[in-house]
Scaffold this motif. Structure first.
Motif, PDB file in Angstrom:
ATOM      1  N   SER A  48      -6.313  -3.472   2.545  1.00 20.35           N
ATOM      2  CA  SER A  48      -5.471  -3.377   1.258  1.00 20.35           C
ATOM      3  C   SER A  48      -5.693  -4.783   0.522  1.00 20.35           C
ATOM      4  CB  SER A  48      -4.210  -3.146   1.792  1.00 20.35           C
ATOM      5  OG  SER A  48      -3.938  -2.049   2.539  1.00 20.35           O
ATOM      6  N   VAL A  86      -6.927   0.504  -3.433  1.00 18.07           N
ATOM      7  CA  VAL A  86      -7.720   1.139  -2.495  1.00 18.07           C
ATOM      8  C   VAL A  86      -8.637   2.049  -2.935  1.00 18.07           C
ATOM      9  CG1 VAL A  86      -7.255   2.538  -0.383  1.00 18.07           C
ATOM     10  CG2 VAL A  86      -5.691   0.602  -0.808  1.00 18.07           C
ATOM     11  N   SER A 121      -5.553  -0.413   6.416  1.00 23.15           N
ATOM     12  CA  SER A 121      -4.375  -0.388   5.522  1.00 23.15           C
ATOM     13  C   SER A 121      -3.365  -1.141   5.707  1.00 23.15           C
ATOM     14  CB  SER A 121      -3.899   1.032   5.311  1.00 23.15           C
ATOM     15  OG  SER A 121      -2.821   1.330   4.372  1.00 23.15           O
ATOM     16  N   THR A 151      -1.284  -1.568  -5.199  1.00 23.89           N
ATOM     17  CA  THR A 151      -2.402  -1.745  -4.137  1.00 23.89           C
ATOM     18  C   THR A 151      -2.901  -0.176  -4.121  1.00 23.89           C
ATOM     19  OG1 THR A 151      -1.239  -3.542  -3.053  1.00 23.89           O
ATOM     20  CG2 THR A 151      -2.718  -1.899  -1.883  1.00 23.89           C
ATOM     21  N   ALA A 152      -1.971   0.793  -4.004  1.00 22.46           N
ATOM     22  CA  ALA A 152      -2.735   2.159  -3.825  1.00 22.46           C
ATOM     23  C   ALA A 152      -3.847   2.345  -4.777  1.00 22.46           C
ATOM     24  CB  ALA A 152      -1.669   3.083  -3.775  1.00 22.46           C
ATOM     25  N   THR A 159       0.939  -1.114  -0.161  1.00 22.22           N
ATOM     26  CA  THR A 159       0.063   0.018  -0.029  1.00 22.22           C
ATOM     27  C   THR A 159       0.898   1.126   0.144  1.00 22.22           C
ATOM     28  OG1 THR A 159      -1.392  -1.224   1.378  1.00 22.22           O
ATOM     29  CG2 THR A 159      -2.101   1.097   1.018  1.00 22.22           C
TER      30      THR A 159
END
Length: 253
Positions: free
Chosen positions: A224, A123, A200, A119-120, A90
């Motif tokens: 995440s 999200v 997260s 991953t970000a 993340t």
């Protein structure tokens, strides 16, 4: 029945693991959670194949250094004929600010010759799928990393209405946090004005407690790992999870 005849009686679909899709997962070397959670949630016929890049402490400096070996990891995963590359960290995919996730995905896609996600990115897209613009955030991170995550989320129009964190720097210690502590961390958040709760870190165990949190809080809860698997499956055109953890995987695939 002989051992040979027992084995020959099993119906084999396809000629290798991942006959439906193969996910190439790049994770920090000290991550002990993301692979087991992906294995638990992946649907039949979807296999997970991992490569590791060096990280021991979740600090901005180490997160940026870890990325230096990601392209090599992506090229190695491509030799397993994976269908998508996932950068499974993340804060490692947002630490350099807005657009960092997209730059990583583009770089890994070029290296591997196939689609890539970070991953970000997942999200943010998960929040949009849930119709959430106000987020209550639970993390295991130290303050400097929390601040970068908040700035990243806010750059995508997500307001962080409350945050609770554990202040852990060493990644193996994050992996040792038991699910019940994650539950209590999330429950400590002020969620009255939140549209959803986001937990997260790909090394934090979450999938055992997300459904209970949704029942007890009365709002969507995602992590995440649930967000990353969700986006990977969507990009692969697969609309089910083996273990549909939370509303995100139950209702939005």
């Amino acid at each position: 029945m002989t051992r040979l005849s027992w084995w020959s009686s099993i119906e084999v679909v396809g000629d290798m693991h991942g006959w439906r899709a193969r996910i190439g997962l790049i994770i920090p070397s000290s991550n002990t959670t993301m692979e087991p959670e992906f294995w638990s949630m992946a649907p039949q016929g979807v296999s997970i194949h991992s490569a590791r890049v060096p990280l021991e402490r979740v600090t901005s400096e180490e997160l940026l250094r870890m990325e230096e070996e990601a392209e090599h990891a992506a090229r190695l995963l491509a030799t397993a004929e994976v269908d998508i590359i996932v950068y499974g960290c993340t804060t490692g995919s947002l630490v350099a600010g807005p657009g960092h996730d997209e730059r990583i995905a583009a770089k890994l896609s070029r290296a591997a010759g196939r689609p890539a996600i970070a991953t970000a990115t997942a999200v943010v897209e998960a929040a949009r799928a849930l119709g959430a613009s106000r987020i209550a955030l639970a993390t295991p991170y130290i303050d400097e990393v929390n601040e970068k995550e908040i700035r990243f989320l806010e750059s995508h129009g997500l307001e962080v209405v409350d945050i609770a964190s554990l202040g852990i720097e060493r990644n193996t210690e994050i992996g040792r946090v038991p699910p019940e502590r994650v539950y209590r961390l999330a429950r400590s958040l002020d969620t009255d004005s939140a549209d959803a709760v986001f937990i997260s870190c790909t090394n934090l165990r979450t999938i055992e407690v997300i459904d209970a949190l949704e029942r007890d809080i009365g709002k969507p809860v995602y992590s995440s790992n649930t967000a990353t698997l969700w986006l990977a499956l969507r990009r692969l055109g697969i609309r089910e999870a083996g273990w549909p953890v939370g509303r995100l995987l139950r209702e939005h695939l």
